[in-house]
Design an enzyme around this catalytic site. Sequence first.
Site, PDB file in Angstrom:
ATOM      1  N   ASN A  45       0.829  -1.199   0.000  1.00 26.12           N
ATOM      2  CA  ASN A  45       0.000   0.000   0.000  1.00 26.12           C
ATOM      3  C   ASN A  45       0.866   1.253   0.000  1.00 26.12           C
ATOM      4  O   ASN A  45       1.953   1.280   0.596  1.00 26.12           O
ATOM      5  CB  ASN A  45      -1.013   0.000   1.154  1.00 26.12           C
ATOM      6  CG  ASN A  45      -0.389  -0.232   2.513  1.00 26.12           C
ATOM      7  OD1 ASN A  45       0.580  -0.955   2.647  1.00 26.12           O
ATOM      8  ND2 ASN A  45      -0.965   0.387   3.526  1.00 26.12           N
ATOM      9  N   ILE A  46       0.387   2.264  -0.695  1.00 28.74           N
ATOM     10  CA  ILE A  46       1.113   3.529  -0.824  1.00 28.74           C
ATOM     11  C   ILE A  46       0.133   4.648  -0.481  1.00 28.74           C
ATOM     12  O   ILE A  46      -0.876   4.831  -1.178  1.00 28.74           O
ATOM     13  CB  ILE A  46       1.667   3.704  -2.258  1.00 28.74           C
ATOM     14  CG1 ILE A  46       2.584   2.513  -2.617  1.00 28.74           C
ATOM     15  CG2 ILE A  46       2.426   5.024  -2.375  1.00 28.74           C
ATOM     16  CD1 ILE A  46       3.035   2.475  -4.067  1.00 28.74           C
ATOM     17  N   GLU A  47       0.428   5.345   0.603  1.00 34.07           N
ATOM     18  CA  GLU A  47      -0.495   6.374   1.076  1.00 34.07           C
ATOM     19  C   GLU A  47      -0.062   7.764   0.605  1.00 34.07           C
ATOM     20  O   GLU A  47       1.125   8.055   0.478  1.00 34.07           O
ATOM     21  CB  GLU A  47      -0.584   6.319   2.603  1.00 34.07           C
ATOM     22  CG  GLU A  47      -1.157   4.982   3.058  1.00 34.07           C
ATOM     23  CD  GLU A  47      -1.365   4.872   4.551  1.00 34.07           C
ATOM     24  OE1 GLU A  47      -0.855   5.732   5.305  1.00 34.07           O
ATOM     25  OE2 GLU A  47      -2.046   3.901   4.965  1.00 34.07           O
ATOM     26  N   CYS A  56      -4.184   0.647  -2.416  1.00 37.45           N
ATOM     27  CA  CYS A  56      -3.993  -0.576  -1.648  1.00 37.45           C
ATOM     28  C   CYS A  56      -2.959  -1.483  -2.318  1.00 37.45           C
ATOM     29  O   CYS A  56      -2.751  -1.421  -3.540  1.00 37.45           O
ATOM     30  CB  CYS A  56      -5.304  -1.353  -1.553  1.00 37.45           C
ATOM     31  SG  CYS A  56      -6.571  -0.530  -0.586  1.00 37.45           S
ATOM     32  N   GLU A  58      -3.165  -4.616  -3.017  1.00 35.79           N
ATOM     33  CA  GLU A  58      -3.731  -5.513  -4.031  1.00 35.79           C
ATOM     34  C   GLU A  58      -3.762  -4.843  -5.401  1.00 35.79           C
ATOM     35  O   GLU A  58      -3.403  -5.437  -6.418  1.00 35.79           O
ATOM     36  CB  GLU A  58      -5.171  -5.915  -3.665  1.00 35.79           C
ATOM     37  CG  GLU A  58      -5.300  -6.709  -2.392  1.00 35.79           C
ATOM     38  CD  GLU A  58      -5.513  -5.838  -1.155  1.00 35.79           C
ATOM     39  OE1 GLU A  58      -4.880  -4.769  -1.044  1.00 35.79           O
ATOM     40  OE2 GLU A  58      -6.308  -6.250  -0.295  1.00 35.79           O
ATOM     41  N   CYS A  89     -10.346  -4.430   0.412  1.00 40.20           N
ATOM     42  CA  CYS A  89     -11.394  -3.413   0.582  1.00 40.20           C
ATOM     43  C   CYS A  89     -12.381  -3.493  -0.589  1.00 40.20           C
ATOM     44  O   CYS A  89     -12.147  -4.219  -1.566  1.00 40.20           O
ATOM     45  CB  CYS A  89     -10.765  -2.011   0.659  1.00 40.20           C
ATOM     46  SG  CYS A  89     -10.290  -1.357  -0.956  1.00 40.20           S
ATOM     47  N   CYS A  92     -10.899  -2.702  -4.071  1.00 45.00           N
ATOM     48  CA  CYS A  92     -10.053  -3.790  -4.581  1.00 45.00           C
ATOM     49  C   CYS A  92     -10.898  -4.992  -4.998  1.00 45.00           C
ATOM     50  O   CYS A  92     -10.572  -5.679  -5.963  1.00 45.00           O
ATOM     51  CB  CYS A  92      -9.015  -4.201  -3.539  1.00 45.00           C
ATOM     52  SG  CYS A  92      -7.722  -2.961  -3.337  1.00 45.00           S
TER      53      CYS A  92
END
Length: 139
Positions: A45-47, A56, A58, A89, A92
């Site tokens: 995940n990359i915020e 996310c 995935e 989520c 995804c």
Amino acid sequence: MSEESLQSLIETATEVRLQSLAPFSNFLVGAAVRAENGKVYTGCNIESASYGLTVCAERVAIWKALSEGERHFTELAVVADTESLTPPCGTCRQIIWEFAKHATIVLANLRGQQETVSIRDLLPRAFDARFLKEVMGHK
Ligand code: THU
């Protein structure tokens, strides 16, 4: 799908989880998707500071695979450090339905627990291109 190949996919997802850029949630997720030809693509995940732009693990894995030309997937592993296994989520789930429908999804944590699920179970009555085609067919 052999038990061994599933375990190695979980290991790969566990490793890539440590690449997560999650300074806002501190919730690290790793994913690994295996294409039909055996190649594995990873994602974490990359915020974003603009929270809604976060992606996310995935989807990162699936985007990487699709952009390399892959179209068929057999397994997708998702790893997080939670007691109750973390499922994909809603966003995804939609993407998995559209692009990796036949993949066995294995959820795992760092304590060695795991469970396999299918996207059919996670996203019943999904929306997809069939509905768009139906309308186009009427025109
Ligand atoms: N996240 C994932 O990467 N995959 C999931 O299946 C659930 C949520 C990420 C998004 C966000 O960076 C953090 O976890 C908290 O929601």
